[in-house]
Design an enzyme around this catalytic site. Sequence first.
Site, mmCIF file in Angstrom:
data_model
loop_
_atom_site.group_PDB
_atom_site.id
_atom_site.type_symbol
_atom_site.label_atom_id
_atom_site.label_comp_id
_atom_site.label_asym_id
_atom_site.label_seq_id
_atom_site.Cartn_x
_atom_site.Cartn_y
_atom_site.Cartn_z
ATOM 1 N N LYS A 88 76.019 76.215 69.676
ATOM 2 C CA LYS A 88 75.422 74.919 69.363
ATOM 3 C C LYS A 88 76.513 73.867 69.431
ATOM 4 O O LYS A 88 77.685 74.138 69.143
ATOM 5 C CB LYS A 88 74.821 74.921 67.962
ATOM 6 C CG LYS A 88 73.742 73.875 67.749
ATOM 7 C CD LYS A 88 72.409 74.328 68.319
ATOM 8 C CE LYS A 88 71.289 73.393 67.928
ATOM 9 N NZ LYS A 88 69.972 73.916 68.329
ATOM 10 N N VAL A 189 56.733 64.679 62.549
ATOM 11 C CA VAL A 189 55.823 64.739 63.702
ATOM 12 C C VAL A 189 56.469 64.045 64.904
ATOM 13 O O VAL A 189 55.864 63.241 65.592
ATOM 14 C CB VAL A 189 54.437 64.134 63.383
ATOM 15 C CG1 VAL A 189 53.643 65.080 62.503
ATOM 16 C CG2 VAL A 189 54.559 62.767 62.715
ATOM 17 N N LYS A 191 59.367 65.105 68.159
ATOM 18 C CA LYS A 191 59.276 65.781 69.452
ATOM 19 C C LYS A 191 58.421 67.031 69.396
ATOM 20 O O LYS A 191 57.623 67.285 70.290
ATOM 21 C CB LYS A 191 60.679 66.134 69.962
ATOM 22 C CG LYS A 191 61.465 64.941 70.464
ATOM 23 C CD LYS A 191 62.627 65.348 71.348
ATOM 24 C CE LYS A 191 63.714 66.070 70.618
ATOM 25 N NZ LYS A 191 64.910 66.315 71.489
ATOM 26 N N VAL A 192 58.588 67.849 68.362
ATOM 27 C CA VAL A 192 57.847 69.110 68.257
ATOM 28 C C VAL A 192 56.600 68.949 67.393
ATOM 29 O O VAL A 192 55.514 69.426 67.748
ATOM 30 C CB VAL A 192 58.740 70.218 67.663
ATOM 31 C CG1 VAL A 192 57.939 71.497 67.434
ATOM 32 C CG2 VAL A 192 59.919 70.492 68.582
ATOM 33 N N GLY A 193 56.742 68.270 66.272
ATOM 34 C CA GLY A 193 55.664 68.201 65.300
ATOM 35 C C GLY A 193 54.368 67.645 65.827
ATOM 36 O O GLY A 193 53.283 68.137 65.482
#
Length: 360
Positions: A88, A189, A191-193
Site C-alpha cells: 500500500k 456513500v 465511490k463504493v458506498g
Amino acid sequence: MTDVTDGVLHTLFRSDQGGHEQVVLCQDRASGLKAVIALHSTALGPALGGTRFYPYASEEEAVADALNLSRGMSYKNAMAGLDHGGGKAVIIGDPERIKTEELLLAYGRFVASLGGRYVTACDVGTYVSDMDVVARECRWTTGRSPENGGAGDSSVLTAFGVFQGMRASAQHLWGDPTLRGRKVAVAGVGKVGHHLVEHLLSDGAEVVITDVREESVRRVTEKHPEVAVAADTEALIRTEGLDIYAPCALGGALNDASVAVLTAKVVCGAANNQLAHPGVEKDLADRSILYAPDYVVNAGGVIQVADELHGFDFDRCRAKASKIFDTTLAIFARAKEDGIPPAAAADRIAEQRMAEARRR
C-alpha cells in the site's frame, strides 16, 4: 533517535502488526510529494494495493496507516485467491489542494524504482485519471481508464463483493441470502458506498445512509428519495431496528464506543481496517454481532485490478468476485468450528496460504 522513529521501528521489527519486508519513504521537493510505500509480503507474488492520498495529521500517522493497510492487503489478496502479496502507498497532503500532474509523475517514478515488487492502483483520494498519469512513468500501475488499457473504476466490483458478503451473512444468520425487508445502514456513500446502495435497493432492503459530504448524500437521495438519512455516523449506528451496518468510509469504525451502542446484528462494509484495535472482534462476538471480515468482503476491487495485468475481462472478474459469498460462508463455518471470531478465522486461513507459499 526521536520517539516517532522509535514507534515506527518498533512496529516494523518487534510488534505483532509488523513483519513488513520493505518500507520506502519518498520525497520530491519540486512537486511537493511526500509518500510512504509499504510492502508487507511478496510471498504469493508482487505486492498489490492502492494509493491513498490523504491529509494526515502527522508523518507518523501516515506511516502507521501505510503499515496497517499493506498488511491488510496481504490478507485480502490471499483470501481472494490472488497470486499477489500485500502493499500500500500513502501520499501525504490534501489532494484537493496539492495534487498535480508533476506530483503524480514523481510518485510514479518512485513506484517504478521498485522494479515490479509493488503494483499500485486507486484508493481514497486517487482516481482512474490519476492512475493514467502515474502509468506514464510506471508500467506497474493498474486501475487505469479503458482508453489507456485499464479496467476503469474498481469501486463497482468492490461494492458487488460487499453485497455478496452481506448475502452470505444473511444466509448464515437468518437462513436466507436475500436482503429483502432488512434495514441496512451505510456509513459513507462515496465511490463504493453509492454502488452498494443500488444493490441493496434492488434486493429490496430498507436503506439508511450518512456521509460527511453533503453532495454524496444528495446524489443518492435525489435518485432514491426513499432512502433515509442519519445526521452522522453516531446517529446512524444507534438507529433502531438495524439488521446490518456497513462502514464504507475510513478505517477504525469499530471501536469500544461504537460497538457498545451498535444496534445492528451484522457488520459488513467496504472500509479497510474496520477494527480499531485487537480485541474488538471479541467484543462484537460477545454482543452476538456477526462480523464479516472487511478484507474478505471488499476484495472485489483488487480482484478487478489484478485481472487488469492479464488482459481485463469484466465478466471473468464479476464471476470471481461472486465467490466472496462462498468464502464468507466458509469463514463463518471455520469460526464456529474453531470457537473463534470470524476475523480470527479469516486470518488463520490467509496465514496458512502465505505460509504454504513460503515453503515452496
